[in-house]
Every structure is written in structure tokens, then in C-alpha cells.
Enzyme design. Structure first.
Site, PDB file in Angstrom:
ATOM      1  N   GLU A   1       8.516 -10.508 -43.370  1.00  0.00           N
ATOM      2  CA  GLU A   1       9.310 -11.743 -43.396  1.00  0.00           C
ATOM      3  C   GLU A   1       9.305 -12.325 -44.805  1.00  0.00           C
ATOM      4  OE1 GLU A   1       7.602 -13.473 -39.162  1.00  0.00           O
ATOM      5  OE2 GLU A   1       6.985 -14.363 -41.051  1.00  0.00           O
TER       6      GLU A   1
ATOM      7  N   HIS B   1       6.838 -18.543 -33.902  1.00  0.00           N
ATOM      8  CA  HIS B   1       6.266 -19.748 -34.502  1.00  0.00           C
ATOM      9  C   HIS B   1       5.639 -20.620 -33.431  1.00  0.00           C
ATOM     10  CE1 HIS B   1       5.378 -22.192 -37.934  1.00  0.00           C
ATOM     11  NE2 HIS B   1       5.903 -21.246 -38.646  1.00  0.00           N
ATOM     12  N   ASP B   2       4.347 -20.834 -33.592  1.00  0.00           N
ATOM     13  CA  ASP B   2       3.578 -21.712 -32.700  1.00  0.00           C
ATOM     14  C   ASP B   2       3.542 -21.227 -31.257  1.00  0.00           C
ATOM     15  OD1 ASP B   2       2.827 -23.680 -34.692  1.00  0.00           O
ATOM     16  OD2 ASP B   2       4.934 -24.247 -34.707  1.00  0.00           O
TER      17      ASP B   2
ATOM     18  N   GLY C   1       0.921 -15.260 -35.041  1.00  0.00           N
ATOM     19  CA  GLY C   1      -0.167 -15.188 -36.001  1.00  0.00           C
ATOM     20  C   GLY C   1      -1.235 -16.231 -35.766  1.00  0.00           C
ATOM     21  N   HIS C   2      -0.904 -17.472 -36.082  1.00  0.00           N
ATOM     22  CA  HIS C   2      -1.922 -18.523 -36.141  1.00  0.00           C
ATOM     23  C   HIS C   2      -2.768 -18.630 -34.858  1.00  0.00           C
ATOM     24  CE1 HIS C   2      -3.674 -22.202 -37.723  1.00  0.00           C
ATOM     25  NE2 HIS C   2      -3.552 -22.686 -36.505  1.00  0.00           N
TER      26      HIS C   2
ATOM     27  N   ASN D   1       1.049 -11.083 -36.463  1.00  0.00           N
ATOM     28  CA  ASN D   1       1.200 -11.553 -37.844  1.00  0.00           C
ATOM     29  C   ASN D   1      -0.202 -11.710 -38.453  1.00  0.00           C
ATOM     30  OD1 ASN D   1       1.240 -13.438 -40.037  1.00  0.00           O
ATOM     31  ND2 ASN D   1       3.296 -14.072 -39.463  1.00  0.00           N
TER      32      ASN D   1
ATOM     33  N   HIS E   1       4.000 -11.768 -44.094  1.00  0.00           N
ATOM     34  CA  HIS E   1       4.945 -12.712 -44.708  1.00  0.00           C
ATOM     35  C   HIS E   1       4.425 -13.051 -46.107  1.00  0.00           C
ATOM     36  CE1 HIS E   1       7.509 -16.590 -44.034  1.00  0.00           C
ATOM     37  NE2 HIS E   1       7.529 -16.214 -45.291  1.00  0.00           N
TER      38      HIS E   1
HETATM   39  N1  PXP Z   1       8.001 -16.201 -37.581  1.00  0.00           N
HETATM   40  C1  PXP Z   1       8.136 -16.661 -38.846  1.00  0.00           C
HETATM   41  C2  PXP Z   1       9.482 -16.549 -39.498  1.00  0.00           C
HETATM   42  C3  PXP Z   1       7.051 -17.230 -39.531  1.00  0.00           C
HETATM   43  O1  PXP Z   1       7.222 -17.699 -40.781  1.00  0.00           O
HETATM   44  C4  PXP Z   1       5.798 -17.275 -38.892  1.00  0.00           C
HETATM   45  C5  PXP Z   1       4.618 -17.834 -39.637  1.00  0.00           C
HETATM   46  O2  PXP Z   1       4.347 -17.015 -40.745  1.00  0.00           O
HETATM   47  C6  PXP Z   1       5.699 -16.785 -37.576  1.00  0.00           C
HETATM   48  C7  PXP Z   1       6.819 -16.259 -36.952  1.00  0.00           C
HETATM   49  C8  PXP Z   1       4.407 -16.814 -36.829  1.00  0.00           C
HETATM   50  O3  PXP Z   1       4.064 -18.142 -36.534  1.00  0.00           O
HETATM   51  P1  PXP Z   1       2.614 -18.505 -36.027  1.00  0.00           P
HETATM   52  O4  PXP Z   1       1.658 -18.174 -37.129  1.00  0.00           O
HETATM   53  O5  PXP Z   1       2.690 -19.957 -35.714  1.00  0.00           O
HETATM   54  O6  PXP Z   1       2.355 -17.659 -34.800  1.00  0.00           O
END
Ligand code: PXP
Length: 241
Positions: free
Chosen positions: A72, A192-193, A215-216, A9, A45
Site C-alpha cells: 500500500e 482499517h480498524d 494490522g493494528h 499487515n 505500507h
Molecule cells: N488499509 C490501509 C489502506 C491502511 O493504510 C491500513 C493501515 O496501514 C490498513 C488497511 C490496516 O489498518 P489497521 O492497522 O487499522 O488494521
């Protein structure tokens, strides 16, 4: 079991670019390099305020991505128009209100059944794989099946937050949710995370995960290890044997 795909991401890279107004870092170059370094896909996204990825990034990205592009977002009219015009490989539907800093919950697939069903039908008509962001809640997964989506993306925020205290308890609802998704023949994505500490344990317990989008943490790790090494580290974390 097919190998879990890593979709990188790049929203955080877009955020840095936007902070100075010039095209630096160049999102397209970072995407192409990520693919050369082994990423299996690129995720963007675009949020309504375009503070990270912009809507205009999507058409350019679609032209250069050689793996898979996952876009997304909340399926507003504007978002769906952009999706249909650009036909990414996958579209992940998230329920975020416009002002959300980040996605922090999944869809209520029962309450929004009709809305989601129409959107998934539209995506299928255009040959775009659909995915719905959901909490590991069995009712919501059954609801996802009923709207005709191809995959679910399990919201892994709560897993990541609990992982340090009790990994076994943290993963338990995701194991149940993924079992149900498999029985219903829904593909499983997760995101996510996720990070280098919690990723392998997640995949060990849910080896049927088709894709993780990260991503993060991956961009933060790149500050120390560089993008090439970091992508390799995440790929290694997915190949835990
Ligand atoms: N999945 C979705 C639906 C998200 O909104 C995000 C953050 O944009 C991610 C995955 C990736 O999350 P992270 O940046 O915490 O890895």
C-alpha cells in the site's frame, strides 16, 4: 461466495523492529510464520519516512512470500518505481500525505481521475492488480470504475468507530457501496480498524468481500494470545457460519 482472504499487515512489527535498530523482530520470519499460521497474504505500507516498513523490506518480502504480497502507499514516483521493480501481487493506492500517522480517508476518484487512471494503466501493464482505497461513497466508487482499477478497498475506519453505538447504521453505507461495486464488477477489499469485535458483522453483511487487511488490532491481540492463535481467531471470525 469465495472465502474472504486475510492479509496480515505487518507495519506494527516493523515499527517495533525500527525502535531498536537491530533486525528484531525479523519481519521476514514473522511474515513466513504468519503464512504458516494460515494468513492468506501479507501487507506492507512503506511511508515516505519509513518509520514502519522500509522500501528495502519490499524486495526481500517479495522473495519469500508464498501467498500474496499487497503493498500500500501513495503513488509517488519513488513508490511506483519500487512497485514496478518488485511486482507485488497487489498494489493498494492510498491518498495519504507524507506526514499522515495513518490513512484516514479514501481517494477523491473524480478529482484525481487522470492521475489515478495513469497509475492503474501502469500497474496493469506490469501485471500488478490494482486497488484504490475509498470511502463508501457511491460517486467515488463510480469514479474508481472509470479510472480502470481492479478493486476498491473500502475504508472501514468510520464503520469501526460507529460499530459499538449502532452496528446497523454503521454498516449501511458499506452495504450500498458494495452493491454498487459488484454491479460495476469491481472487486471489494476492506481495511482499517477491523478487529475481532467488528469483523464478523462486516463480512456477514458484505460476504462478497474478497480480502481484509488487518494490522493494528491483530498485532495488539497477539500480545495476549500469540500470533498463531490470533491469526486463527481472525480466520474463524471470517468463517462465521
Ligand atoms: N488499509 C490501509 C489502506 C491502511 O493504510 C491500513 C493501515 O496501514 C490498513 C488497511 C490496516 O489498518 P489497521 O492497522 O487499522 O488494521
Amino acid at each position: 461466495m469465495p472465502k474472504t482472504q486475510l492479509s496480515v499487515n505487518l507495519n506494527k512489527v516493523a515499527l517495533i523492529r525500527n525502535s531498536r535498530g537491530a533486525n528484531y523482530p525479523d519481519l521476514l520470519k514473522v511474515a513466513a510464520d504468519s503464512e504458516n499460521f494460515g494468513a492468506n497474504g501479507i501487507t506492507l505500507h512503506p511511508r515516505p519516512d519509513e518509520r514502519h516498513a522500509r522500501y528495502s523490506d519490499i524486495s526481500q518480502m517479495k522473495k519469500i512470500v508464498t501467498t500474496e504480497l499487497n503493498v500500500e502507499g501513495y503513488p509517488s514516483e519513488r513508490f511506483m518505481k519500487m512497485i514496478i521493480e518488485n511486482r507485488p501481487h497487489q498494489c493498494t493506492l492510498v491518498p495519504d500525505p507524507p506526514e499522515a500517522i495513518t490513512s484516514d480517508t479514501g481517494w477523491n476518484t473524480v478529482k484525481y481521475h487522470n492521475f489515478l487512471k495513469d497509475i492503474c494503466t501502469e500497474l496493469r501493464k506490469h501485471g500488478i492488480r490494482s486497488s484504490i482505497f475509498v470511502n463508501p461513497d457511491l460517486r467515488m466508487i463510480e469514479g474508481a470504475k472509470k479510472v480502470g482499477v481492479d478493486r476498491i478497498e473500502l475504508y472501514t475506519g468510520p464503520y469501526a468507530h460507529q460499530f459499538d453505538q449502532n452496528a446497523h447504521e454503521a454498516i449501511a453505507p458499506y452495504v450500498k457501496a458494495s452493491r454498487m461495486a459488484r454491479e460495476l464488477e469491481l472487486g471489494i477489499n476492506a481495511g482499517h480498524d477491523l478487529n475481532l469485535q467488528n469483523l464478523t458483522y462486516f463480512i456477514q453483511n458484505i460476504p462478497s468481500t474478497l480480502e481484509v487487511s488487518i494490522g493494528h488490532a491483530l498485532i495488539c491481540d497477539s500480545l495476549y494470545f500469540g500470533l498463531k492463535n490470533t491469526i486463527q481467531m481472525y480466520l474463524n471470525a471470517l468463517e462465521y457460519e
